[in-house]
Design an enzyme around this catalytic site. Structure first.
Site, short mmCIF file in Angstrom:
data_model
loop_
_atom_site.label_atom_id
_atom_site.label_comp_id
_atom_site.label_asym_id
_atom_site.label_seq_id
_atom_site.Cartn_x
_atom_site.Cartn_y
_atom_site.Cartn_z
N SER A 22 -20.86 22.75 51.22
CA SER A 22 -21.37 22.01 50.07
C SER A 22 -20.21 21.31 49.37
CB SER A 22 -22.11 22.97 49.13
OG SER A 22 -22.83 22.26 48.16
N ASN A 23 -20.37 20.91 48.14
CA ASN A 23 -19.32 20.22 47.38
C ASN A 23 -19.43 20.58 45.91
OD1 ASN A 23 -21.09 18.17 46.00
ND2 ASN A 23 -21.57 17.75 48.15
N ARG A 24 -18.54 20.04 45.08
CA ARG A 24 -18.42 20.46 43.68
C ARG A 24 -19.36 19.74 42.72
NH1 ARG A 24 -13.78 23.51 43.58
NH2 ARG A 24 -12.26 22.97 45.18
N ALA A 89 -24.55 13.92 45.56
CA ALA A 89 -23.37 14.03 46.43
C ALA A 89 -23.84 14.64 47.74
CB ALA A 89 -22.32 14.90 45.76
#
Ligand code: C5P
Length: 207
Positions: A22-24, A89
């Site tokens: 995943s991402n922030r 995102a």
């Protein structure tokens, strides 16, 4: 009154039953844009990846996890919408196969094959006709150049450039590009930023 499709938050790409890539992304910007559109008198359908945020009041909310689920939900909604804000995102890649059992520790190194996810905004923009499509670009270098390339290659009407520091932050700023104009919005709270961004885009489009 127009009906806006908004994507927000990160996606999660399963590696096995307990792990994901995943991402922030916090989802704050996308959720603030939903609030700003609703306050401006529009209808919103939000397709959201996993976030810790409360759903925007008065939006139709579809919760998804992976990029493929986000694409399927968006593809179903797009025919009923007049405009798209692609704020999510989305993970560019996913594991080529999610393992059905938890991956065991191996000796030194573990390789995982990734395959590309479909570009959701590009796919929907290909059938946009006269509809409005707004994308976001988070760039760590050569921001304007990369943002302008994405505006063209994804067939967007506007692209909003932000820096990596924007992730999770409450105060942020954006540079917004159309084919021939550029606007600076912020720095300010994401709520104010969203209101001002929506104003700029609605004043400069047919929605
Ligand atoms: O190419 P990049 O990921 O930087 O593009 C960002 C823009 O494209 C954002 O608007 C994002 O929501 C959208 N995007 C998408 N589907 C992907 C990748 C990005 O909709 N698979």
């Amino acid at each position: 009154m127009a009906r806006f499709l908004v994507t927000a938050g990160p996606t999660r790409e399963a590696l096995d039953p307990v792990r994901y890539l995943s991402n922030r992304s916090s989802g704050k910007m996308g959720y603030a844009i939903c609030d700003a559109l609703i306050t401006a008198g529009h209808e919103v359908v939000l397709v959201s990846g996993p976030t810790a945020l409360e759903s925007p009041a008065n939006a139709d909310v579809l919760q998804v996890e992976s990029a493929q689920e986000m694409h399927e939900a968006c593809a179903r909604q797009w025919q009923y919408c007049d405009a798209l804000f692609a704020v999510a995102a989305v993970s560019d890649y996913r594991p080529s196969a999610a393992q059905s059992q938890k991956i065991k520790r191996v000796n030194d190194a573990l390789s995982i094959e990734l395959v590309a996810n479909l570009d959701i905004v590009k796919d929907l923009a290909a059938t946009k006709g006269e509809r409005l499509v707004v994308g976001f670009a988070l760039e760590s270098e050569n921001g304007e150049q990369h943002a302008r390339q994405k505006l063209e290659s994804k067939n967007l009407d506007f692209i909003c450039l932000n820096a990596p520091q924007a992730q999770g932050a409450d105060v942020s700023e954006l540079t917004v590009f159309s084919r021939d104009t550029k606007w600076q919005v912020g720095p300010c709270t994401k709520a104010t930023l969203a209101t001002e961004l929506v104003e700029v885009i609605l004043e400069n489009s047919n929605v």
